[in-house]
Motif scaffolding. Structure first.
Motif, mmCIF file in Angstrom:
data_model
loop_
_atom_site.group_PDB
_atom_site.id
_atom_site.type_symbol
_atom_site.label_atom_id
_atom_site.label_comp_id
_atom_site.label_asym_id
_atom_site.label_seq_id
_atom_site.Cartn_x
_atom_site.Cartn_y
_atom_site.Cartn_z
ATOM 1 N N GLU B 360 -6.654 -7.308 23.259
ATOM 2 C CA GLU B 360 -6.078 -6.271 22.415
ATOM 3 C C GLU B 360 -6.352 -6.583 20.946
ATOM 4 N N MET B 361 -6.917 -5.631 20.244
ATOM 5 C CA MET B 361 -7.172 -5.844 18.825
ATOM 6 C C MET B 361 -6.558 -4.690 18.040
ATOM 7 N N LEU B 362 -5.768 -5.031 17.045
ATOM 8 C CA LEU B 362 -5.160 -3.996 16.214
ATOM 9 C C LEU B 362 -5.631 -4.171 14.778
ATOM 10 N N LEU B 363 -5.725 -3.073 14.080
ATOM 11 C CA LEU B 363 -6.109 -3.133 12.679
ATOM 12 C C LEU B 363 -4.955 -2.661 11.822
ATOM 13 N N ARG B 364 -4.700 -3.343 10.756
ATOM 14 C CA ARG B 364 -3.689 -2.895 9.812
ATOM 15 C C ARG B 364 -4.214 -3.071 8.400
ATOM 16 N N PHE B 365 -3.949 -2.097 7.557
ATOM 17 C CA PHE B 365 -4.303 -2.264 6.153
ATOM 18 C C PHE B 365 -3.042 -2.483 5.368
ATOM 19 N N PHE B 366 -3.193 -3.239 4.378
ATOM 20 C CA PHE B 366 -2.012 -3.791 3.751
ATOM 21 C C PHE B 366 -2.171 -3.669 2.245
ATOM 22 N N PHE B 367 -1.428 -2.740 1.650
ATOM 23 C CA PHE B 367 -1.519 -2.561 0.210
ATOM 24 C C PHE B 367 -0.415 -3.398 -0.408
ATOM 25 N N GLU B 368 -0.831 -4.428 -1.055
ATOM 26 C CA GLU B 368 0.111 -5.466 -1.469
ATOM 27 C C GLU B 368 1.377 -4.903 -2.096
ATOM 28 N N TYR B 369 1.208 -4.058 -3.090
ATOM 29 C CA TYR B 369 2.417 -3.620 -3.783
ATOM 30 C C TYR B 369 2.987 -2.332 -3.211
ATOM 31 N N VAL B 370 2.124 -1.564 -2.543
ATOM 32 C CA VAL B 370 2.603 -0.278 -2.048
ATOM 33 C C VAL B 370 3.670 -0.481 -0.985
ATOM 34 N N LEU B 371 3.334 -1.373 -0.043
ATOM 35 C CA LEU B 371 4.279 -1.672 1.022
ATOM 36 C C LEU B 371 5.611 -2.076 0.432
ATOM 37 N N PHE B 372 5.491 -2.813 -0.602
ATOM 38 C CA PHE B 372 6.612 -3.422 -1.247
ATOM 39 C C PHE B 372 7.427 -2.369 -2.001
ATOM 40 N N VAL B 373 6.730 -1.447 -2.642
ATOM 41 C CA VAL B 373 7.425 -0.402 -3.391
ATOM 42 C C VAL B 373 8.189 0.510 -2.427
ATOM 43 N N ASN B 374 7.585 0.773 -1.263
ATOM 44 C CA ASN B 374 8.247 1.635 -0.297
ATOM 45 C C ASN B 374 9.626 1.138 0.070
ATOM 46 N N TYR B 375 9.750 -0.153 0.144
ATOM 47 C CA TYR B 375 11.003 -0.696 0.632
ATOM 48 C C TYR B 375 12.019 -0.977 -0.451
ATOM 49 N N TRP B 376 11.532 -1.176 -1.663
ATOM 50 C CA TRP B 376 12.500 -1.542 -2.705
ATOM 51 C C TRP B 376 12.776 -0.370 -3.618
#
Lengths: 288, 376
Positions: B360-376
């Motif tokens: 099983e292979m999954l791909l995820r892209f990770f926007f360093e600050y975007v992810l972070f802004v969404n939550y805070w």
């Protein structure tokens, strides 16, 4: 279900600080001091609980006594940091630092030369197949035949995976490189290492030989290991030991082993301290 | 006597065994996730964010540690910048008895090599832009004399760093070449905010913590309770010497989270950093990441383990792709020099390395600050 697991977790947490260190203790004592001491369980019984020490920690912090330098250069703190590093598979960094400190004290040029070469081979150069983690350069010179506990540790990594059924683990670790071959264990690369190499080759050895590299290793310990050390059980144990030091020494801290004799004035006996495991001679005089 | 000894030995052995059994039971209930990747790919950053979002956050003691790391990063980066400027322009370090002054075979050789390669790559005028003006000599000397990160940022240090960063064009020019000398991108953020960071009552906020960069030694683990599942995440060091230790953590892994930095296709790996003349097309962190990923896939015990690929620093990649094409690391890439096709190519390339089709292979892209802004 989750509640139950958490309960278990907290139970083992409170225990793990003491048990892990007690289990590691003899093992480490042999490695660090080169002697066998036996388990020091009486010391652990005497320690105050960590929850009582909040005030104490605060005052220590205010006096600036919980810094990396002070903890690392103190016997108990040094011992605990090493224990922690052993669990991080990075014990060589601490051993390297202490070896360099000893190297700096050397005065004799020929001794300097041979020790510098040894330190370089063991820590700065590429890791050899018979490298033993946690073995100081000076220790190696002392006992040529490798003791059982080091043999045991060498096999530990392989045994860990016996449950996986990976008998070809050794073959696998040889096959897979991960680009890691030819690296040293202290995590310093490039120019500083090259410089030392050239200096040793051209015989220009002085006390400052390892300064640049040891600076980098200290930084690694200070910035990454030390903050994590402070989160761990080892730090709590350090505070507990530290607190015990502030208390006055009384007769309760000693175990009487045997009496050596008696005379007109009183008794002479051998006593062992729980705290340091050192032997003392006691003269007991009658009060009249 | 002997019998008595062995008796107590037995009971302790049994106790230890019981503890191990208990641990094993707990281990099987938790999903063990292993964070792997080359050095500087952002494993610890990811770990820190997990902790902030799903864990209990960072307590005061940890923040104290991060504060030190940030201070350390600032001092280390500025020292590196100054040293590199001095080496390129062959300006002797002011007032410091450095070994470089002594005529050593090694350094002569080094200089010769350096100047040779510089002749190819740089003209005199290009070298001249790295010349630090005389008026900054005092600051340089002060900063170089500081012993690593042992001391906290003092007022004097802050002013020196500030003047060098804001007023000295050579330092800025050198910072543009940060990919070759191993200076993290986030240092610019800390240099710009140096006044805030240098204050005595400074405590790092979430952004600072996420941006702080330091080489991890050994392994950190943390349990996360997300809904009903328990995840045990292990964060390891990614430098070459640290990778030797990975094998200790491979037992019973549910999934491997492999982190790849998207921007590292023109960065020289930390272990190979020498000078500005380094050729990024021959050796860069992306090539190293690919090699490490291939090796990880080949491990005997990972043949049935799922892999999740995290492509990190996508936001920085969007900026970088305008300046540098990915052909540095992927010479066969023929597409346009744009974000979307480049990233597609990279992700496809990584997926094609998997030789076990049922894995099983999954791909995820990770926007360093975007992810972070969404939550805070």
């Amino acid at each position: 279900m989750i509640k139950k697991s958490q309960k278990q977790a907290t139970k083992s947490d409170s225990k793990d600080a003491v048990t892990t260190v007690a289990q590691n203790k003899e093992f480490l004592n042999r490695i660090i001091l080169g002697k066998s001491h036996g388990n020091n369980t009486k010391l652990l019984e005497q320690l105050p609980k960590f929850s009582e020490l909040e005030e104490f920690e605060k005052t220590l912090r205010e006096q600036n006594q919980i810094t990396f330098a002070s903890v690392f250069h103190e016997p108990v703190g040094n011992y605990l940091i090493r224990t922690y590093l052993l669990s991080q598979h990075s014990i060589d960094k601490a051993i390297f630092l202490s070896d360099v400190e000893l190297f700096k004290k050397l005065k004799n040029p020929s001794a300097q030369k041979s020790v510098a070469q040894k330190i370089f081979d063991q820590f700065c150069g590429a890791e050899t197949s018979n490298h033993i983690p946690g073995l100081s350069v000076f220790e190696h010179a002392k006992n040529r035949n490798i003791p059982w506990y080091i043999e045991k540790r060498k096999n530990l990594a392989v045994n860990d995976h016996a449950s996986e059924g990976a008998k070809n683990m050794q073959a696998a670790s040889q096959k897979i490189s991960l680009f890691a071959e030819g690296t040293n264990n202290i995590g310093v690369f490039g120019k500083p290492i090259q410089k030392i190499h050239e200096k040793i080759a051209s015989q220009k050895i002085d006390e400052t030989l390892f300064d640049e590299v040891s600076q980098q290793v200290t930084n690694d310990l200070l910035l990454d290991i030390f903050p994590r050390f402070q989160q761990s059980a080892y730090h709590r144990l350090y505070l507990r030991c530290k607190f015990l030091e502030t208390k006055p020494v009384t007769i309760k801290h000693f175990d009487e082993l045997r009496s050596l004799g008696h005379g007109a004035f009183g008794l002479v006996s051998t006593n062992k301290s729980f705290l340091t495991n050192l032997l003392f001679i006691f003269f007991t005089i009658k009060k009249q | 006597m002997g019998g008595c000894m062995s008796d107590s030995q037995d009971t302790t052995d049994r106790n230890v065994e019981r503890e191990i059994e208990k641990d094993k039971k707990q281990d099987t209930r938790a999903h063990k996730l292993l964070l792997l990747g080359a050095g500087g790919s952002g494993k610890s950053t990811f770990f820190k964010q997990l902790k902030a979002i799903h864990g209990e956050g960072h307590n005061d003691r940890e923040k104290e540690g991060f504060k030190r790391q940030i201070h350390g990063q600032v001092v280390e980066s500025i020292q590196l910048l100054i040293r590199q400027c001095k080496t390129v322009t062959k300006d002797p370090l002011p007032g410091i008895k450095d070994e470089d002054d002594e005529p050593f075979g090694n350094d002569d050789l080094d200089d010769a090599r350096l100047s040779n390669s510089l002749k190819v790559e740089m003209t005199e005028t290009e070298i001249a832009q790295f010349k630090i003006a005389k008026e900054f000599d005092q600051s340089c000397q002060y900063l170089l004399e500081i012993h690593g990160s042992r001391s906290a940022l003092t007022e004097q240090l802050v002013t020196h760093v500030k003047s060098l960063w804001n007023e000295c064009p050579a330092i800025q020019a050198m910072f543009e070449h940060r990919n070759k000398i191993g200076i993290p991108d986030s240092s610019a953020f800390f240099f710009n905010d140096i006044e805030r960071i240098g204050r005595s009552d400074y405590t790092p906020d979430h952004k600072d913590i996420v941006l702080a960069r330091y080489r991890t030694t050994g392994m950190t683990e943390k349990e996360f309770h997300i809904k009903d599942a328990v995840f045990k995440v292990l964060d390891v060091g990614g430098q070459r010497n640290e990778r030797k230790k990975w094998i200790h953590f491979f037992d019973g892994v549910t999934a491997v989270l492999f982190v790849v930095s998207l921007t590292c296709y023109d960065e020289v790996p930390f272990e190979d950093v020498t000078d500005l003349a380094a050729d990024v097309t021959l050796m860069n962190s992306m090539l190293e990441s690919i090699k490490v990923f291939e090796d990880t896939l080949d491990f005997e015990c990972f043949q049935k383990t799922g892999f999740i690929l995290f492509f990190n620093k996508a936001d920085l990649m969007q900026e970088k792709i305008k300046r540098v094409p990915i052909t540095n690391a992927f010479p066969n890439y023929k597409g346009p020099q744009e974000f979307k096709p480049s990233v597609d190519y990279i992700s496809k390339y990584f997926l094609s390395l998997n030789r076990v089709p049922e894995r099983e292979m999954l791909l995820r892209f990770f926007f360093e600050y975007v992810l972070f802004v969404n939550y805070w």
